[in-house]
Design a protein around this motif. Structure first.
Motif, mmCIF file in Angstrom:
data_model
loop_
_atom_site.group_PDB
_atom_site.id
_atom_site.type_symbol
_atom_site.label_atom_id
_atom_site.label_comp_id
_atom_site.label_asym_id
_atom_site.label_seq_id
_atom_site.Cartn_x
_atom_site.Cartn_y
_atom_site.Cartn_z
ATOM 1 N N PRO A 83 0.817 -1.233 0.000
ATOM 2 C CA PRO A 83 0.000 0.000 0.000
ATOM 3 C C PRO A 83 0.841 1.269 0.000
ATOM 4 C CG PRO A 83 -0.801 -1.566 1.644
ATOM 5 C CD PRO A 83 0.521 -2.071 1.181
ATOM 6 N N LEU A 84 1.952 1.258 0.749
ATOM 7 C CA LEU A 84 2.807 2.445 0.788
ATOM 8 C C LEU A 84 3.438 2.717 -0.570
ATOM 9 C CD1 LEU A 84 4.051 4.702 2.491
ATOM 10 C CD2 LEU A 84 5.877 3.107 3.153
ATOM 11 N N GLY A 85 3.870 1.665 -1.254
ATOM 12 C CA GLY A 85 4.444 1.837 -2.583
ATOM 13 C C GLY A 85 3.433 2.373 -3.581
ATOM 14 N N ILE A 86 2.191 1.892 -3.503
ATOM 15 C CA ILE A 86 1.132 2.406 -4.377
ATOM 16 C C ILE A 86 0.883 3.881 -4.091
ATOM 17 C CG2 ILE A 86 -1.310 2.221 -4.945
ATOM 18 C CD1 ILE A 86 -1.124 -0.763 -4.393
ATOM 19 N N PHE A 87 0.817 4.223 -2.808
ATOM 20 C CA PHE A 87 0.569 5.624 -2.434
ATOM 21 C C PHE A 87 1.681 6.541 -2.946
ATOM 22 C CE2 PHE A 87 1.246 9.128 0.584
ATOM 23 C CZ PHE A 87 0.013 9.749 0.526
ATOM 24 N N VAL A 88 2.928 6.113 -2.802
ATOM 25 C CA VAL A 88 4.059 6.929 -3.276
ATOM 26 C C VAL A 88 4.008 7.074 -4.793
ATOM 27 C CG1 VAL A 88 6.570 7.022 -3.480
ATOM 28 C CG2 VAL A 88 5.525 6.355 -1.307
ATOM 29 N N ALA A 89 3.724 5.981 -5.499
ATOM 30 C CA ALA A 89 3.675 6.036 -6.964
ATOM 31 C C ALA A 89 2.571 6.969 -7.455
ATOM 32 C CB ALA A 89 3.478 4.632 -7.527
ATOM 33 N N LEU A 90 1.432 6.948 -6.779
ATOM 34 C CA LEU A 90 0.318 7.808 -7.196
ATOM 35 C C LEU A 90 0.630 9.287 -6.999
ATOM 36 C CD1 LEU A 90 -2.726 5.806 -5.772
ATOM 37 C CD2 LEU A 90 -2.085 6.076 -8.177
ATOM 38 N N ASN A 91 1.505 9.607 -6.066
ATOM 39 C CA ASN A 91 1.801 11.002 -5.756
ATOM 40 C C ASN A 91 3.116 11.488 -6.351
ATOM 41 O OD1 ASN A 91 -0.317 12.050 -3.586
ATOM 42 N ND2 ASN A 91 0.116 9.905 -3.110
ATOM 43 N N MET A 92 3.788 10.657 -7.123
ATOM 44 C CA MET A 92 5.018 11.089 -7.782
ATOM 45 C C MET A 92 4.686 11.902 -9.028
ATOM 46 S SD MET A 92 7.434 7.688 -7.467
ATOM 47 C CE MET A 92 8.639 8.346 -8.633
ATOM 48 N N PRO A 93 5.490 12.904 -9.355
ATOM 49 C CA PRO A 93 5.275 13.672 -10.593
ATOM 50 C C PRO A 93 5.338 12.776 -11.815
ATOM 51 C CG PRO A 93 6.868 14.763 -9.168
ATOM 52 C CD PRO A 93 6.645 13.413 -8.587
ATOM 53 N N LYS A 94 4.528 13.059 -12.784
ATOM 54 C CA LYS A 94 4.442 12.203 -13.973
ATOM 55 C C LYS A 94 5.440 12.581 -15.063
ATOM 56 C CE LYS A 94 1.063 9.741 -12.349
ATOM 57 N NZ LYS A 94 1.032 10.349 -11.000
ATOM 58 N N ARG A 95 5.914 13.814 -15.084
ATOM 59 C CA ARG A 95 6.849 14.230 -16.131
ATOM 60 C C ARG A 95 7.620 15.455 -15.649
ATOM 61 N NH1 ARG A 95 1.762 15.147 -17.633
ATOM 62 N NH2 ARG A 95 1.769 13.249 -18.892
ATOM 63 N N GLY A 96 8.671 15.789 -16.391
ATOM 64 C CA GLY A 96 9.462 16.958 -16.052
ATOM 65 C C GLY A 96 10.658 16.628 -15.163
ATOM 66 N N PHE A 97 11.324 17.708 -14.704
ATOM 67 C CA PHE A 97 12.527 17.558 -13.890
ATOM 68 C C PHE A 97 12.258 16.806 -12.598
ATOM 69 C CE2 PHE A 97 14.865 19.250 -10.230
ATOM 70 C CZ PHE A 97 16.158 18.845 -10.551
ATOM 71 N N ALA A 99 10.023 14.662 -11.870
ATOM 72 C CA ALA A 99 9.784 13.238 -12.087
ATOM 73 C C ALA A 99 11.103 12.476 -12.141
ATOM 74 C CB ALA A 99 8.986 13.023 -13.368
ATOM 75 N N SER A 100 12.073 13.014 -12.889
ATOM 76 C CA SER A 100 13.392 12.380 -12.959
ATOM 77 C C SER A 100 14.092 12.408 -11.609
ATOM 78 C CB SER A 100 14.252 13.086 -14.011
ATOM 79 O OG SER A 100 13.631 13.055 -15.278
ATOM 80 N N PHE A 101 13.955 13.520 -10.907
ATOM 81 C CA PHE A 101 14.584 13.644 -9.589
ATOM 82 C C PHE A 101 14.029 12.603 -8.618
ATOM 83 C CE2 PHE A 101 14.574 15.435 -5.299
ATOM 84 C CZ PHE A 101 15.935 15.668 -5.113
ATOM 85 N N CYS A 102 12.707 12.447 -8.611
ATOM 86 C CA CYS A 102 12.084 11.472 -7.713
ATOM 87 C C CYS A 102 12.488 10.041 -8.063
ATOM 88 C CB CYS A 102 10.565 11.604 -7.764
ATOM 89 S SG CYS A 102 9.924 13.098 -6.972
ATOM 90 N N LEU A 108 17.890 5.145 -5.003
ATOM 91 C CA LEU A 108 19.097 5.112 -4.174
ATOM 92 C C LEU A 108 19.108 3.983 -3.140
ATOM 93 C CD1 LEU A 108 19.813 8.931 -3.623
ATOM 94 C CD2 LEU A 108 20.983 7.321 -5.143
ATOM 95 N N PRO A 109 18.024 3.755 -2.368
ATOM 96 C CA PRO A 109 18.083 2.657 -1.386
ATOM 97 C C PRO A 109 18.322 1.292 -2.013
ATOM 98 C CG PRO A 109 16.233 4.107 -0.921
ATOM 99 C CD PRO A 109 16.757 4.509 -2.258
ATOM 100 N N LEU A 110 17.871 1.109 -3.258
ATOM 101 C CA LEU A 110 18.034 -0.189 -3.911
ATOM 102 C C LEU A 110 19.480 -0.461 -4.304
ATOM 103 C CD1 LEU A 110 14.922 -0.048 -6.272
ATOM 104 C CD2 LEU A 110 15.088 -1.067 -4.004
ATOM 105 N N LEU A 111 20.317 0.583 -4.343
ATOM 106 C CA LEU A 111 21.709 0.424 -4.742
ATOM 107 C C LEU A 111 22.618 0.072 -3.572
ATOM 108 C CD1 LEU A 111 22.001 3.537 -7.112
ATOM 109 C CD2 LEU A 111 21.469 1.175 -7.731
ATOM 110 N N ILE A 112 22.094 0.140 -2.349
ATOM 111 C CA ILE A 112 22.917 -0.102 -1.169
ATOM 112 C C ILE A 112 22.988 -1.603 -0.896
ATOM 113 C CG2 ILE A 112 23.237 0.431 1.270
ATOM 114 C CD1 ILE A 112 21.561 2.905 0.885
ATOM 115 N N PRO A 113 24.170 -2.180 -0.735
ATOM 116 C CA PRO A 113 24.284 -3.620 -0.428
ATOM 117 C C PRO A 113 23.605 -3.980 0.883
ATOM 118 C CG PRO A 113 26.409 -2.701 -1.114
ATOM 119 C CD PRO A 113 25.489 -1.546 -0.917
#
Length: 292
Positions: A83-97, A99-102, A108-113
């Motif tokens: 549910p938290l992932g769905i909520f974050v995805a729904l509130n992320m910008p869809k296009r523009g700077f 969107a890329s920043f988000c 970043l957390p996925l890159l940490i061993p």
């Protein structure tokens, strides 16, 4: 009429991969199977034990306790992160700077061993030098993940949520990006509510990626080892000793190779069975969507 000539030269390109898989997966698996059905007293001498080790593991209260903790942890992780992932995805910008920043920040957390994540949270939660532990102590909250099982569980769950919620969010975001704008325009014309848009447009389009996210998070959470081991070592007591930690303690710490091998095969079959169920559900959904 001559039959079509089949060219099998492509197998020569696949052969190195097959040999690598055989060396890294099949051969170790056969070794585990050998130990699961045999007993040994050293000197590479084996004695047939049949299903003795499997029977011991099935009736082991230690295994039942670890399985209960594992199922509870995986259920808590899925109940929070999806549910938290769905909520974050729904509130992320869809296009523009932004969107890329988000997208970059979420990645970043996925890159940490895994071991680094455990070390970060181990230090973060310490009462003397950790920001979290020091802040909670200043607020008068009695927090100590090394002595209190509830605090240890809360730390491990929050750590996993911090580390992996972005994976669910990114997959859901990809599903949302595939929705044509015409769907939203039709919803605005019909004056559909926000909940109706989510229920009838966004959620069906995210169904496939959501199943993938649930499958990946279930497998990862059910096999989790490094992060809780680094943070709590399976303690206090055995409160955070999940299946993987218990398996390592049995195989490496106690050197009970027969029971550990049977344990690992049962562990593998459970994950394989659940993964097959998810795959079957995903295939059926795809067939329903493709049907006219």
């Amino acid at each position: 009429m001559m039959g079509k000539v089949q060219n099998n030269k492509a197998w020569f390109l696949v052969l190195p991969v097959l040999l690598l898989v055989a060396f890294s997966a099949v051969i170790p698996l056969m070794t585990v199977v050998n130990y699961a059905f045999n007993d040994t007293f050293g000197n590479n001498e084996f004695f047939w034990a049949g299903l003795e080790w499997f029977d011991e593991m099935v009736h082991s209260s230690r295994l039942h306790a670890a399985l209960g903790r594992q199922v509870l942890f995986s259920a808590a992780i899925l109940a929070i992160e999806v549910p938290l992932g769905i909520f974050v995805a729904l509130n992320m910008p869809k296009r523009g700077f932004w969107a890329s920043f988000c997208l970059v920040v979420m990645s970043l957390p996925l890159l940490i061993p895994f071991n680094v994540v455990g070390t970060i949270w181990q230090i973060f939660g310490r009462m003397d030098i950790g920001l979290l532990g020091h802040t909670l102590a200043a607020l008068g909250i009695d927090y100590n993940y090394t002595n209190d099982p509830v605090d240890a569980w809360a730390t491990v769950i929050v750590m996993d949520v911090w580390h992996w919620t972005s994976l669910v969010a990114l997959l859901c975001y990809a599903g949302l990006q595939s929705i044509p704008q015409a769907y939203y325009q039709a919803a605005r014309i019909d004056q559909a509510s926000r909940w109706a848009v989510f229920r009838h447009i966004e959620l069906p389009k995210m169904k496939g990626v959501l199943l993938i996210a649930i499958l990946l998070r279930f497998m990862d959470s059910f096999m989790i080892y490094t992060e809780p081991f680094v943070v709590t070592g399976g303690g206090p007591g055995n409160s955070t000793t999940f299946l993987s930690i218990d398996l390592v303690k049995m195989a490496v710490g106690q050197f009970d190779l027969g029971p550990a091998a049977a344990f690992s095969l049962m562990y593998f079959l459970v994950i394989l069975l659940v993964s097959w169920v998810f795959y079957t559900v995903m295939t059926n959904l795809d067939n329903e969507e493709a049907a006219p």
